[in-house]
Design a protein around this motif. Sequence first.
Motif, PDB file in Angstrom:
ATOM      1  N   GLY A  70      14.045   8.908 -31.075  1.00 29.76           N
ATOM      2  CA  GLY A  70      15.094   9.507 -30.247  1.00 29.76           C
ATOM      3  C   GLY A  70      15.482  10.889 -30.713  1.00 29.76           C
ATOM      4  N   LEU A  71      15.760  11.012 -32.013  1.00 25.55           N
ATOM      5  CA  LEU A  71      16.132  12.332 -32.535  1.00 25.55           C
ATOM      6  C   LEU A  71      14.964  13.312 -32.436  1.00 25.55           C
ATOM      7  CD1 LEU A  71      18.211  11.211 -35.614  1.00 25.55           C
ATOM      8  CD2 LEU A  71      19.020  12.783 -33.853  1.00 25.55           C
ATOM      9  N   GLY A  72      13.759  12.798 -32.665  1.00 23.95           N
ATOM     10  CA  GLY A  72      12.570  13.656 -32.587  1.00 23.95           C
ATOM     11  C   GLY A  72      12.385  14.198 -31.182  1.00 23.95           C
ATOM     12  N   ILE A  73      12.532  13.329 -30.189  1.00 21.60           N
ATOM     13  CA  ILE A  73      12.384  13.772 -28.800  1.00 21.60           C
ATOM     14  C   ILE A  73      13.503  14.746 -28.437  1.00 21.60           C
ATOM     15  CG2 ILE A  73      12.511  13.020 -26.396  1.00 21.60           C
ATOM     16  CD1 ILE A  73      11.070  10.432 -27.287  1.00 21.60           C
ATOM     17  N   ALA A  74      14.733  14.375 -28.804  1.00 18.45           N
ATOM     18  CA  ALA A  74      15.875  15.218 -28.447  1.00 18.45           C
ATOM     19  C   ALA A  74      15.710  16.623 -29.015  1.00 18.45           C
ATOM     20  CB  ALA A  74      17.160  14.592 -28.971  1.00 18.45           C
ATOM     21  N   TYR A  75      15.320  16.698 -30.269  1.00 16.59           N
ATOM     22  CA  TYR A  75      15.205  18.018 -30.898  1.00 16.59           C
ATOM     23  C   TYR A  75      13.944  18.766 -30.502  1.00 16.59           C
ATOM     24  CZ  TYR A  75      19.367  18.356 -33.650  1.00 16.59           C
ATOM     25  OH  TYR A  75      20.664  18.518 -34.024  1.00 16.59           O
ATOM     26  N   SER A  76      12.950  18.055 -29.944  1.00 15.75           N
ATOM     27  CA  SER A  76      11.721  18.752 -29.562  1.00 15.75           C
ATOM     28  C   SER A  76      12.007  19.815 -28.513  1.00 15.75           C
ATOM     29  CB  SER A  76      10.676  17.763 -29.045  1.00 15.75           C
ATOM     30  OG  SER A  76      11.041  17.269 -27.765  1.00 15.75           O
ATOM     31  N   ALA A  77      13.036  19.592 -27.694  1.00 17.44           N
ATOM     32  CA  ALA A  77      13.372  20.581 -26.665  1.00 17.44           C
ATOM     33  C   ALA A  77      13.827  21.888 -27.309  1.00 17.44           C
ATOM     34  CB  ALA A  77      14.459  20.042 -25.746  1.00 17.44           C
ATOM     35  N   GLY A 101      -0.245  26.717 -14.469  1.00 16.85           N
ATOM     36  CA  GLY A 101       0.975  26.405 -13.733  1.00 16.85           C
ATOM     37  C   GLY A 101       1.468  24.974 -13.926  1.00 16.85           C
ATOM     38  N   VAL A 102       0.554  24.019 -13.774  1.00 18.36           N
ATOM     39  CA  VAL A 102       0.954  22.613 -13.853  1.00 18.36           C
ATOM     40  C   VAL A 102       1.544  22.306 -15.227  1.00 18.36           C
ATOM     41  CG1 VAL A 102       0.173  20.237 -13.597  1.00 18.36           C
ATOM     42  CG2 VAL A 102      -0.936  22.061 -12.289  1.00 18.36           C
ATOM     43  N   LEU A 103       0.849  22.757 -16.270  1.00 19.57           N
ATOM     44  CA  LEU A 103       1.289  22.449 -17.636  1.00 19.57           C
ATOM     45  C   LEU A 103       2.631  23.100 -17.937  1.00 19.57           C
ATOM     46  CD1 LEU A 103      -1.960  22.699 -19.802  1.00 19.57           C
ATOM     47  CD2 LEU A 103      -0.811  20.664 -18.922  1.00 19.57           C
ATOM     48  N   SER A 104       2.780  24.370 -17.584  1.00 17.87           N
ATOM     49  CA  SER A 104       4.026  25.045 -17.947  1.00 17.87           C
ATOM     50  C   SER A 104       5.184  24.491 -17.121  1.00 17.87           C
ATOM     51  CB  SER A 104       3.893  26.560 -17.822  1.00 17.87           C
ATOM     52  OG  SER A 104       3.960  26.968 -16.487  1.00 17.87           O
ATOM     53  N   GLY A 105       4.913  24.108 -15.866  1.00 23.59           N
ATOM     54  CA  GLY A 105       5.962  23.494 -15.059  1.00 23.59           C
ATOM     55  C   GLY A 105       6.394  22.151 -15.629  1.00 23.59           C
ATOM     56  N   LEU A 106       5.395  21.370 -16.008  1.00 27.00           N
ATOM     57  CA  LEU A 106       5.678  20.054 -16.583  1.00 27.00           C
ATOM     58  C   LEU A 106       6.517  20.202 -17.857  1.00 27.00           C
ATOM     59  CD1 LEU A 106       5.004  17.009 -16.376  1.00 27.00           C
ATOM     60  CD2 LEU A 106       3.080  17.429 -17.911  1.00 27.00           C
ATOM     61  N   SER A 107       6.102  21.150 -18.705  1.00 22.50           N
ATOM     62  CA  SER A 107       6.806  21.364 -19.958  1.00 22.50           C
ATOM     63  C   SER A 107       8.246  21.806 -19.706  1.00 22.50           C
ATOM     64  CB  SER A 107       6.048  22.406 -20.788  1.00 22.50           C
ATOM     65  OG  SER A 107       6.912  23.096 -21.628  1.00 22.50           O
ATOM     66  N   ALA A 108       8.430  22.718 -18.745  1.00 20.74           N
ATOM     67  CA  ALA A 108       9.785  23.185 -18.446  1.00 20.74           C
ATOM     68  C   ALA A 108      10.660  22.018 -17.974  1.00 20.74           C
ATOM     69  CB  ALA A 108       9.745  24.274 -17.373  1.00 20.74           C
ATOM     70  N   SER A 109      10.101  21.130 -17.145  1.00 20.11           N
ATOM     71  CA  SER A 109      10.878  19.988 -16.657  1.00 20.11           C
ATOM     72  C   SER A 109      11.243  19.047 -17.800  1.00 20.11           C
ATOM     73  CB  SER A 109      10.091  19.195 -15.610  1.00 20.11           C
ATOM     74  OG  SER A 109       9.426  20.048 -14.737  1.00 20.11           O
ATOM     75  N   VAL A 112      15.004  17.993 -18.924  1.00 17.06           N
ATOM     76  CA  VAL A 112      15.474  16.599 -18.900  1.00 17.06           C
ATOM     77  C   VAL A 112      16.012  16.220 -20.278  1.00 17.06           C
ATOM     78  CG1 VAL A 112      14.735  14.204 -18.744  1.00 17.06           C
ATOM     79  CG2 VAL A 112      13.998  15.855 -17.010  1.00 17.06           C
ATOM     80  N   ILE A 113      15.232  16.555 -21.317  1.00 15.10           N
ATOM     81  CA  ILE A 113      15.658  16.187 -22.671  1.00 15.10           C
ATOM     82  C   ILE A 113      16.976  16.877 -23.025  1.00 15.10           C
ATOM     83  CG2 ILE A 113      15.081  16.336 -25.122  1.00 15.10           C
ATOM     84  CD1 ILE A 113      12.123  16.229 -24.323  1.00 15.10           C
ATOM     85  N   ARG A 114      17.064  18.169 -22.669  1.00 17.28           N
ATOM     86  CA  ARG A 114      18.273  18.912 -23.015  1.00 17.28           C
ATOM     87  C   ARG A 114      19.505  18.375 -22.289  1.00 17.28           C
ATOM     88  NH1 ARG A 114      17.182  25.301 -23.322  1.00 17.28           N
ATOM     89  NH2 ARG A 114      16.500  24.979 -21.189  1.00 17.28           N
TER      90      ARG A 114
END
Lengths: 217, 243
Positions: free
Chosen positions: A94-101, A49-57, A61-63
């Motif tokens: 920046g581009l790497g983080i943005a596109y990671s979503a 739960g914690v991991l998937s919630g964190l990932s979803a958040s 945020v990135i998107r």
Amino acid sequence: MQKFLNDAVEFVPILLHGVWLTLVVTIGSLALSTVLGLVWALMRVSGIGVLSGLSASVINVIRGIPIIVLLFYLYFVMPDVGVTLTALQAAILGLGIAYSAYQAENFRAGIEAIDKGQIEAAQAIGMSWWQTMRRVVLPQAVKIVLPPYGNVMIMMLKDSSQASTITVAELALQGKLIASSTFKNASVFTLVALMYLTMSIPLILLVRHFEKRAGRR
Amino acid sequence: MIELTDVHKSFGKVEVLKGISASVEKGEVVCIIGPSGSGKSTILRCVNGLEGYDRGDIRVEGARVNRDSSSIVAIRTQVSMVFQRFNLFPHRTALENVIEGPIIVKKEPRDEALARGRALLAQVGLAEKADVHPPQLSGGQQQRVAIARALAMQPKAILFDEPTSALDPELVGDVLSVMRRLADDGMTMVVVTHEMGFARDVADRVLFIDGGVIVEQGAAKSVLNQPQHARTQDFLRRVLHPL
């Protein structure tokens, strides 16, 4: 036409420097977004739960932040907290983080498309969660994920031009600099467009190849 | 070697197992029969921890089955499973499917695993298909590879979850004869099946399950030939004489 060719002979060598940086930014941020995206996706499907919630958040945020703002933040704001990045580092990050979503959502869709029976068969021979992912799920998910992945590559190539806003002298910025000092807007930007197109076409063909292969299954 | 005591299991509000108690001895072949949705497959899936159970106790050679504990790996390597839909790994060849568990889970040397893998494929009559990928095999061949994959773990028991239900009728025989040979060799087997002929000829015992409870159990021939309970009689009549 003759004039354009003359301009081309003069400007292409300078623009090629920009092409080089465009490739560095694209490949660097592609690699980073792939790794990060895979991490987010695996967290998301971990069942913890914690991991998937964190990932979803994180993904949301990135998107929700425009790439250009992310770049400004990394390049102009981070020095205030003691982290100074070169323009190139900030651009790749920046581009790497943005596109990671987007990568994460793509990878997750691929992972979730794998038949549950595959996971059960892996568990039934005693595989751990990670072994199941690595040996059974991910190798099969790759085929599903590749066509959209190819599209992301094309989008990243073009979006690498946003690095120009934080002074990375990639193709778009090189073009702008030449154009503003020579006023030969038509020649310069036609050349710039042609160069982006030339880099995109192999990727477009690659995507078509991936799609054919995925469809054949 | 497998012991179930008062096992209860619900999916949401639906209770699918309502207190199952049963045991399987070493070398025994037990067939579980019963109508669809009666909980037959769920019992198997609880034994190797693919499903959890809510109440009761399941033990394999004395060790409690708990799917949330790391001990489940040891149990799964001792109790293999064969699925209705084979669930072979399509990106690996038949032989690679068979050696996957021994190499990745049991960390066996590759040479050893390969040699045994080939021998097992030969045992199920598919020696020449070692390098073929599952989608190029018929259903019956895939299921035999799946049996070889289960055997490769050198398990103490194998659970079969309707192993022939997804097969074309003419392919059922090959799979059943492989299973019959396993039984003759003394393998402990729990088989959820609709093949009454197999149950009658091969099983030592039969459990008839309906509505999440064991309605009737006993020696295969007596349950199948002289069922005592009205529900068993009714079920067998429908299965054996559908018209």
